[in-house]
Design a protein around this motif. Structure first.
Motif, PDB file in Angstrom:
ATOM      1  N   LEU A  52      -0.171  -3.435   0.718  1.00  0.00           N
ATOM      2  CA  LEU A  52      -1.511  -3.662   1.184  1.00  0.00           C
ATOM      3  C   LEU A  52      -2.428  -2.272   1.096  1.00  0.00           C
ATOM      4  O   LEU A  52      -3.673  -2.467   1.298  1.00  0.00           O
ATOM      5  N   GLY A  53      -1.652  -1.079   0.946  1.00  0.00           N
ATOM      6  CA  GLY A  53      -2.367   0.092   0.996  1.00  0.00           C
ATOM      7  C   GLY A  53      -3.105   0.456   2.256  1.00  0.00           C
ATOM      8  O   GLY A  53      -4.280   0.870   2.021  1.00  0.00           O
ATOM      9  N   LEU A  54      -2.363   0.333   3.235  1.00  0.00           N
ATOM     10  CA  LEU A  54      -2.982   0.425   4.518  1.00  0.00           C
ATOM     11  C   LEU A  54      -3.110   2.180   4.942  1.00  0.00           C
ATOM     12  O   LEU A  54      -2.103   2.950   4.519  1.00  0.00           O
ATOM     13  N   VAL A 107      -1.659 -12.616   3.513  1.00  0.00           N
ATOM     14  CA  VAL A 107      -2.604 -11.765   3.544  1.00  0.00           C
ATOM     15  C   VAL A 107      -2.874 -10.963   2.370  1.00  0.00           C
ATOM     16  O   VAL A 107      -1.883 -10.575   1.562  1.00  0.00           O
ATOM     17  N   GLN A 108      -3.810 -10.424   1.745  1.00  0.00           N
ATOM     18  CA  GLN A 108      -4.138  -9.774   0.520  1.00  0.00           C
ATOM     19  C   GLN A 108      -4.895  -8.500   0.735  1.00  0.00           C
ATOM     20  O   GLN A 108      -4.907  -7.782  -0.079  1.00  0.00           O
ATOM     21  N   THR A 109      -5.501  -8.394   1.914  1.00  0.00           N
ATOM     22  CA  THR A 109      -6.139  -7.218   2.341  1.00  0.00           C
ATOM     23  C   THR A 109      -5.677  -6.618   3.675  1.00  0.00           C
ATOM     24  O   THR A 109      -5.539  -7.330   4.452  1.00  0.00           O
ATOM     25  N   PRO A 110      -6.140  -5.365   3.936  1.00  0.00           N
ATOM     26  CA  PRO A 110      -5.886  -4.704   5.300  1.00  0.00           C
ATOM     27  C   PRO A 110      -6.802  -5.523   6.351  1.00  0.00           C
ATOM     28  O   PRO A 110      -6.318  -5.702   7.389  1.00  0.00           O
ATOM     29  N   THR A 111      -7.898  -6.136   6.129  1.00  0.00           N
ATOM     30  CA  THR A 111      -8.648  -6.895   7.142  1.00  0.00           C
ATOM     31  C   THR A 111      -7.927  -7.933   7.506  1.00  0.00           C
ATOM     32  O   THR A 111      -7.930  -8.355   8.882  1.00  0.00           O
ATOM     33  N   GLN A 112      -7.616  -8.968   6.496  1.00  0.00           N
ATOM     34  CA  GLN A 112      -6.683  -9.930   6.679  1.00  0.00           C
ATOM     35  C   GLN A 112      -5.533  -9.630   7.873  1.00  0.00           C
ATOM     36  O   GLN A 112      -5.256 -10.390   8.617  1.00  0.00           O
ATOM     37  N   PHE A 113      -4.762  -8.671   7.443  1.00  0.00           N
ATOM     38  CA  PHE A 113      -3.564  -8.119   8.095  1.00  0.00           C
ATOM     39  C   PHE A 113      -3.990  -7.904   9.541  1.00  0.00           C
ATOM     40  O   PHE A 113      -3.284  -8.288  10.261  1.00  0.00           O
ATOM     41  N   LEU A 114      -5.058  -7.044   9.788  1.00  0.00           N
ATOM     42  CA  LEU A 114      -5.547  -6.615  10.903  1.00  0.00           C
ATOM     43  C   LEU A 114      -5.831  -8.071  11.857  1.00  0.00           C
ATOM     44  O   LEU A 114      -5.549  -7.840  13.210  1.00  0.00           O
ATOM     45  N   ILE A 115      -6.555  -8.749  11.431  1.00  0.00           N
ATOM     46  CA  ILE A 115      -7.053  -9.916  11.969  1.00  0.00           C
ATOM     47  C   ILE A 115      -5.511 -10.888  12.376  1.00  0.00           C
ATOM     48  O   ILE A 115      -5.581 -11.430  13.586  1.00  0.00           O
TER      49      ILE A 115
END
Length: 475
Positions: A52-54, A107-115
């Motif tokens: 995800l490139g976190l 999930v596909q984005t860091p924001t989705q991962f955080l949620i």
């Protein structure tokens, strides 16, 4: 619910015909699965960061969000248990909590991962329901031991995922899935298991030994609390609840923080490899198999000898020992001595957790869920604050060390950074140990009325001595 006759007075683990024993097993397994799923992503974080490139900040934020979600969930779930019963609360928590566990695999984005990590943290509230359910299933002579054992065995899920999740991932890869996305399938599988457990909980447990809350209320066997909000306010006003909140912050909170930072500390201080340090930390976590049970067992034993005051006195002593062991460990430069005191800390901190919940059921029997929720949330608050302390001290020391050794080459800079981190964390551990000792002294302020002591003594006189065995028996 007030009738003690059907509560189990023993912990005979093979007596599955007994509703309390069957509930003990199911709630312990449910708790294990919740913790397994809650921390399930941890072994895969290098893969997640790459996939995800976190950024480093996003990685730290995901950890903080997971803990934050749990604090609010624990505060809420305790009150819901008092009102609707543990059976329905655990069923909904498992089924609804499984949804973000499954979704994190997509999930596909860091924001989705955080949620997703925020909402996955809600299943950490499972601890409160487990403690509530065992508290109303077991009699006073054995309730501390039952609470501590179910909590300890459930907590194993947070360590077992270090081994279990990679095994699930390996199985997934054997079916042709690429290594770099195996973490996604592993989390989906963990979520499905949690959802199935929710169905099992609904059909194979009941709220109390006498039946479910709904049926008992309809039959007039359980009083309907018309002043539910007033009851909760009375819990919030009880100073003993907040002392136990701090006590759990000083025990479970410190365990989470110390084990979360111990891998790096052992490497920086004693020169261990990452693999060796990780295995050592895992072995300490596995002490939950017996150490937390010991805390509950001795809490019950002291309760039998000295009443409710005896439970408090044992909690004071074991908590003080926990703090002393951590402070001494922080000053140790010998690896052999360090391991000895780290083992001592592991045993005493887990015993302190068990001893805490040998006291909780006796604070207010009409609001066990609310109290368990508040005290349980204290553990996460303590972990959060201790982590901030260690992070701030370590970050400043490492930055200064790198700046001071910038002209000495990469190896020298790494060595200086490791030494600075070791010194900063050591200092932090010492401060935390001192905080725990001070907290131990505050437990002496916990008092019980003469009427409470008399009631519990009468209940103990009607039951046998606590028994833990594996032989089939009927209660």
């Amino acid at each position: 619910m007030e009738n003690q006759s059907k509560k189990s007075t023993t912990l005979k683990l093979t007596d599955l015909k007994s509703m309390p024993i069957r509930t003990f097993w199911i709630t312990s397994i449910a708790f294990f699965i919740c913790f397994f799923a809650w921390f399930g992503i941890v072994p895969f974080m290098p893969d997640v960061v790459k996939d995800l490139g976190l950024t480093p900040d996003q990685k730290w934020n995901s950890i903080i969000l997971a803990v934050t979600g749990t604090v609010f969930a624990r505060l809420l779930i305790g009150k819901l248990c008092d009102k609707y019963g543990p059976r329905l609360c655990y069923t909904y928590l498992l089924i609804l909590g499984a949804i973000p566990v499954i979704l994190i695999g997509f999930v596909q984005t860091p924001t989705q991962f955080l949620i997703c990590r925020l909402f996955i943290g809600f299943i950490g509230a499972s601890f409160v329901i487990t403690q509530f359910h065992t508290s109303i299933m077991f009699a006073p002579n054995i309730v501390g031991t039952a609470n501590a054992t179910s909590a300890g065995w459930g907590n194993l899920g947070g360590g077992a995922n270090r081994l279990g999740m990679p095994l699930i991932a390996a199985a997934v890869v054997s079916f042709g899935v690429a290594d770099e996305i195996a973490w996604r399938y592993s989390m989906i599988i963990a979520g499905v298991i949690a959802m199935i457990m929710g169905v099992v909980y609904y059909f194979f447990t009941q709220d109390t030994p006498e039946g479910n809350f709904k049926e008992l209320k309809e039959a007039g066997k359980m009083p309907k609390l018309k002043k539910d909000e007033e009851s909760f306010v009375s819990v919030l006003k009880d100073y003993r609840v907040w002392i136990l909140f701090i006590v759990y912050a000083a025990s479970f909170g410190m365990e989470l923080t110390v084990y979360g930072t111990m891998d790096d500390y052992l490497q920086n201080t004693f020169g261990l490899t990452r693999s060796t340090a990780g295995n050592l930390v895992l072995s300490f976590a596995l002490m939950n198999i017996f150490a937390r049970t010991l805390g509950g067992f001795f809490g019950d034993r002291f309760g039998r000898l000295k009443g409710l005051r005896g439970r408090v006195l044992f909690l004071t002593v074991i908590l003080a020992l926990e703090g002393a062991m951590l402070s001494v460990f922080s000053l140790t430069t010998s690896f052999a001595m360090g391991i000895i005191f780290l083992i001592a800390f592991s045993i005493t901190v887990q015993m302190a957790e068990g001893a805490t919940f040998s006291v909780v059921p006796f604070i207010n029997k009409k609001a066990i869920g609310s109290i368990s929720g508040i005290v349980g949330a204290g553990g996460n608050v303590g972990a959060f604050l201790a982590a901030l302390l260690l992070k701030s001290k370590s970050s400043l020391a490492e930055t200064n060390a790198l700046a001071s050794n910038a002209n000495l080459g990469e190896e020298a800079m790494k060595a200086a950074q490791a030494a600075a981190a070791s010194g900063a964390v050591s200092s932090g551990y010492f401060i935390i140990g001192g905080f725990v000792v001070v907290t131990a002294l505050t437990t002496l302020a916990i008092k019980f009325s003469t009427e409470d002591e008399k009631q519990v003594k009468e209940e103990l006189n009607t039951v046998s001595k606590p028994v833990i065995d594996l032989s089939p028996s009927t209660i």
